[in-house]
Design an enzyme around this catalytic site. Structure first.
Site, PDB file in Angstrom:
ATOM      1  N   HIS A  63      -0.347   5.186  -1.439  1.00 45.47           N
ATOM      2  CA  HIS A  63       0.497   4.215  -0.728  1.00 45.47           C
ATOM      3  C   HIS A  63       1.471   3.525  -1.686  1.00 45.47           C
ATOM      4  O   HIS A  63       1.192   3.367  -2.866  1.00 45.47           O
ATOM      5  CB  HIS A  63      -0.328   3.208   0.093  1.00 45.47           C
ATOM      6  CG  HIS A  63      -1.063   2.155  -0.658  1.00 45.47           C
ATOM      7  ND1 HIS A  63      -2.367   1.815  -0.373  1.00 45.47           N
ATOM      8  CD2 HIS A  63      -0.689   1.323  -1.659  1.00 45.47           C
ATOM      9  CE1 HIS A  63      -2.744   0.835  -1.161  1.00 45.47           C
ATOM     10  NE2 HIS A  63      -1.746   0.520  -1.954  1.00 45.47           N
ATOM     11  N   GLU A 116       0.856   3.317   4.224  1.00 43.61           N
ATOM     12  CA  GLU A 116      -0.347   4.122   4.081  1.00 43.61           C
ATOM     13  C   GLU A 116      -0.095   5.579   4.478  1.00 43.61           C
ATOM     14  O   GLU A 116       0.784   5.857   5.309  1.00 43.61           O
ATOM     15  CB  GLU A 116      -1.455   3.546   4.985  1.00 43.61           C
ATOM     16  CG  GLU A 116      -1.828   2.110   4.661  1.00 43.61           C
ATOM     17  CD  GLU A 116      -2.715   1.992   3.418  1.00 43.61           C
ATOM     18  OE1 GLU A 116      -2.751   2.925   2.599  1.00 43.61           O
ATOM     19  OE2 GLU A 116      -3.381   0.946   3.278  1.00 43.61           O
ATOM     20  N   ASP A 134       5.349  -6.777  -0.001  1.00 39.88           N
ATOM     21  CA  ASP A 134       4.414  -6.912   1.108  1.00 39.88           C
ATOM     22  C   ASP A 134       3.640  -8.231   1.070  1.00 39.88           C
ATOM     23  O   ASP A 134       3.694  -8.970   0.079  1.00 39.88           O
ATOM     24  CB  ASP A 134       3.444  -5.719   1.119  1.00 39.88           C
ATOM     25  CG  ASP A 134       2.905  -5.372  -0.272  1.00 39.88           C
ATOM     26  OD1 ASP A 134       2.942  -6.244  -1.160  1.00 39.88           O
ATOM     27  OD2 ASP A 134       2.435  -4.244  -0.478  1.00 39.88           O
ATOM     28  N   ASN A 181      -4.562   6.163  -2.842  1.00 44.70           N
ATOM     29  CA  ASN A 181      -4.316   7.125  -1.765  1.00 44.70           C
ATOM     30  C   ASN A 181      -2.826   7.456  -1.644  1.00 44.70           C
ATOM     31  O   ASN A 181      -2.406   8.084  -0.676  1.00 44.70           O
ATOM     32  CB  ASN A 181      -4.865   6.583  -0.433  1.00 44.70           C
ATOM     33  CG  ASN A 181      -4.186   5.291  -0.015  1.00 44.70           C
ATOM     34  OD1 ASN A 181      -3.292   4.800  -0.703  1.00 44.70           O
ATOM     35  ND2 ASN A 181      -4.597   4.736   1.115  1.00 44.70           N
TER      36      ASN A 181
END
Ligand code: GLP
Length: 249
Positions: free
Chosen positions: A127, A132, A56, A125
């Site tokens: 990801h 996400e 990313d 979380n």
């Protein structure tokens, strides 16, 4: 754990010098990259014929901004090993046409023959890359709005949260799951809950890392803290354990 992971990557390169590596950023891979640099400098491993694709990149952050993933990769790995920069790929978060850039990136990965070994961290979380949690996930490389939790977690690298970009380009979960082998790495007790959810919880888009359970060749490398809440390990890991401090799962 860093050593085991660096050995895994080094082993892949020795067996297949033209291997295609998927690389990650964040705090977790830093120790792995330090060992790969040492191994490369001492001649144990050479990336001369390898290719890499990063997961990313932020949208709108100049490549020479110290917190861009381009800059991170140069600083922490590429400037110190013999991988030709022309084959060290990251998505271009400053492309005029971001959608076209996403398609270009997926096509490049395909042309390279797909990813042999994908190194992957995990966000608090759940990801992976910047995929996400949400009601749905995308398969291919795409532009994402970063979750507030992710921006807050990454604010530690910037002067303030206002400087953290709001969007990023990330490989999709489909791109990630197409890798022939995936090495998931996590460190620290603060990752114990999400590691458990990812590996032992239901497979759900609410925890993108849980999709890794469907992968036929997933290698999980955890330190003792990150492994602490796995039910299959907790009987051994709870108080009075005789396991060594650094445990690799
Ligand atoms: C970042 C990256 C992820 C990384 C994750 C965890 O935002 N986009 O690829 O795995 O968050 O980072 P860390 O290793 O610092 O906990």
């Amino acid at each position: 754990m860093d050593e085991a992971c660096a050995d895994l990557i080094g082993g892949m390169i020795r067996i297949k010098p033209r291997a295609v590596l998927g690389l990650a950023t964040g705090g977790t891979p830093l120790g792995v990259y330090r060992r790969l640099i040492d191994d490369c400098k001492s001649g144990l491993v050479s990336f001369r014929h390898a290719t890499s694709f990063n997961l990313d990149e932020y949208v709108g952050l100049p490549e020479d901004h110290p917190e861009s993933y381009h800059a991170y990769m140069r600083r922490n790995l590429f400037d110190h090993i013999d991988l030709p920069l022309s084959r060290a790929h990251l998505p271009n978060g400053n492309a005029a046409d971001l959608e076209a850039e996403c398609r270009r990136y997926d096509a490049l990965i395909e042309e390279a023959g797909g990813i042999d070994l994908q190194l992957l961290g995990i966000g608090h979380n759940g990801h992976i890359g910047f995929n996400e949690p949400g009601r749905e996930l995308s398969t291919g490389t795409h532009v994402v709005e970063l979750a507030e939790a992710t921006r807050q977690a990454n604010a530690r690298f910037f002067n303030s949260i206002d400087e953290v970009p709001k969007r990023a380009i990330t490989m999709g979960v489909g791109t990630i799951l197409k890798a022939r082998t995936i090495a998931l790495i996590a460190k620290g007790e603060d990752k114990a809950d999400i590691v458990r959810r990812a590996l032992e919880g239901p497979i759900t888009t609410d925890c993108p890392a849980s999709l890794l359970q469907t992968h036929p060749q997933l290698i999980v490398l955890l330190d003792r803290g990150a492994a602490a809440k796995l039910s299959r390990l907790s009987p051994d890991l709870s108080g009075g354990s005789t396991l060594p401090e650094e445990r690799t799962v």
